[in-house]
Design a protein around this motif. Structure first.
Motif, PDB file in Angstrom:
ATOM      1  N   ASP A  23       0.848  -1.278  -0.254  1.00 42.61           N
ATOM      2  CA  ASP A  23       0.042  -0.508   0.102  1.00 42.61           C
ATOM      3  C   ASP A  23       0.849   1.141  -0.001  1.00 42.61           C
ATOM      4  O   ASP A  23       0.293   2.605  -0.287  1.00 42.61           O
ATOM      5  N   LEU A  26       1.803   2.012  -3.611  1.00 44.29           N
ATOM      6  CA  LEU A  26       0.523   2.476  -4.104  1.00 44.29           C
ATOM      7  C   LEU A  26       0.466   4.128  -4.288  1.00 44.29           C
ATOM      8  O   LEU A  26       0.279   4.800  -4.850  1.00 44.29           O
ATOM      9  N   ARG A  80      -3.913  -4.455  -9.116  1.00 43.75           N
ATOM     10  CA  ARG A  80      -3.690  -3.619  -8.693  1.00 43.75           C
ATOM     11  C   ARG A  80      -2.899  -2.684  -8.426  1.00 43.75           C
ATOM     12  O   ARG A  80      -3.517  -0.854  -8.571  1.00 43.75           O
ATOM     13  N   ILE A  81      -1.571  -2.970  -9.209  1.00 45.24           N
ATOM     14  CA  ILE A  81      -0.682  -1.404  -9.857  1.00 45.24           C
ATOM     15  C   ILE A  81      -1.340  -0.905 -11.065  1.00 45.24           C
ATOM     16  O   ILE A  81      -0.814   0.100 -10.892  1.00 45.24           O
ATOM     17  N   VAL A  84      -3.689   2.277 -10.698  1.00 44.96           N
ATOM     18  CA  VAL A  84      -2.962   3.056 -10.082  1.00 44.96           C
ATOM     19  C   VAL A  84      -2.645   3.941 -11.207  1.00 44.96           C
ATOM     20  O   VAL A  84      -2.227   5.465 -11.865  1.00 44.96           O
TER      21      VAL A  84
END
Length: 389
Positions: A23, A26, A80-81, A84
């Motif tokens: 996190d 990110l 997930r990367i 962003v």
């Protein structure tokens, strides 16, 4: 010697650091993604951050200190990367490319990972350039395109022809960064920050043991290296598109309740067609993702049990990857279409996401030809595109 240069190039590799959380990385990426886009590459210091959270040891053999992840777990991290920043997700996805290097001789791999498991590998494989055979290897000379992530790489690869011993598949020759010129020719509307620059090598001999067959049989016997290599390479790119589409949907749902047009028309969320298309996009993306991840779990269970993945399983992986990439691109396109004139502004978030979502489905591993090959295999025929299996 190539071996010495490679060893020196990886001596300062990042090490896993439990104090840095995923996190944290990110959050930093959200602050810096514009920087990466403007300079057109992910810098080495951020690649080091990705190393700290294990992205570049996730495909390193356990026997060399790696922490190989089941494909679905690695794919989830890349998605997930990518939600962003698609460009950084694309660069991080090549953490999986170390599965290619498992085809190197074991002694070469031991040298490669001599100073730790966190190796960043980038390659410009095409166009395949002629390489003269020498007594000990190949003399490499030429220029290659699309070396995504090359600015932060510890080791670089270039594509050279195969021969009778490779079954027609090309070889990749490995070099240290100081043996390669990086030409920053990359002016695109999608995945601008990937640093997919050209590589130039001039009259350099590469020992045979520092070359491998792309998609060749692994010399390391661990479950990850029994998973279909080319299919995995397609999956890690497809899931980048999925992350980009997720970001677009999140944006559309957040702004839908608050945006009113300049004409005085109802805000977006009060328009039935907007609600309907957003809901349809959610269903399409989630459905494509569910099939994609279910297949990955299924094939992983097969190889962990000691059985080879079947041709049909490989075809389904390839098909699900192409379908996810296309679905993700279609979802972002649909959201742009229903969002009025706002997305025509260059600074609008959907503009960047539209370009990024286009790139995975245009990749050779994920294009329309994959449907034809998958269909052929599922009907008991040979695939219609090279390198499908």
């Amino acid at each position: 010697m190539v071996q010495t240069r490679v060893r020196e190039s990886v001596e300062t590799r990042g090490r896993g650091d439990d104090a840095v959380t995923f996190d944290d990385v990110l959050a930093e990426l959200e602050d810096r993604r514009t920087e990466f886009d403007e300079q057109r590459y992910v810098p080495k210091d951020f690649v080091e951050r990705l190393k700290q959270v294990g992205i570049y040891r996730a495909s390193t053999p356990a026997k060399f200190g790696g922490r190989p992840l089941p494909p679905a777990e690695f794919l989830d991290r890349i998605e997930r990367i990518s939600a962003v920043d698609g460009s950084t997700g694309w660069v991080a996805s090549f953490g999986s490319a170390l599965i290619y290097l498992a085809a190197l001789p074991v002694e070469t791999q031991a040298e490669l990972y001599r100073n730790g498991p966190d190796v960043t590998f980038a390659a410009g494989l095409f166009p395949i350039q002629p390489a003269e055979a020498t007594d000990s290897g190949f003399r490499v000379d030429g220029r290659w395109k699309f070396a995504s992530g090359c600015m932060g790489a510890d080791i670089l690869g270039v594509g050279i022809p195969g021969d009778s011993s490779t079954g027609g598949k090309p070889r990749t020759a490995l070099l240290s960064p100081d043996q390669v010129e990086i030409v920053q020719e990359w002016d695109v509307v999608g995945m601008r920050g990937t640093g997919s620059f050209d590589l130039v090598v001039r009259d350099t001999e590469v020992p045979r043991e520092w070359t491998f067959i792309r998609g060749g049989e692994a010399t390391v016997d661990e479950p990850l290296y029994r998973y279909p290599v080319i299919a995995y390479a397609a999956q890690v790119l497809a899931v980048v598109g999925s992350g980009v589409a997720r970001a677009a949907l999140d944006h559309a749902e957040q702004v839908g309740g608050g945006y009113a047009g300049v004409t005085g028309a109802p805000k977006l969320a009060d328009r039935p067609h907007y609600r309907t298309r957003v809901a349809s996009a959610e269903a399409e993306l989630r459905s494509a993702r569910a099939w994609f991840y279910d297949l990955s779990h299924e094939v992983w269970e097969t190889v962990v049990a000691g059985d080879p993945a079947t041709d049909e399983q490989n075809a389904h992986l390839r098909l699900a990857s192409a379908h996810l990439a296309k679905t993700a691109s279609d979802v972002v396109g649909d959201l742009v279409e229903i969002s009025g004139t706002a997305p025509i502004n260059r600074s609008h978030p959907l503009q960047r996401l539209l370009g990024d979502a286009l790139v995975p489905k245009q990749h050779a591993f994920l294009g329309p030809a994959m449907y034809d090959s998958a269909g052929a295999v599922l009907m008991g025929l040979d695939p219609t595109t090279p390198g499908f299996q």
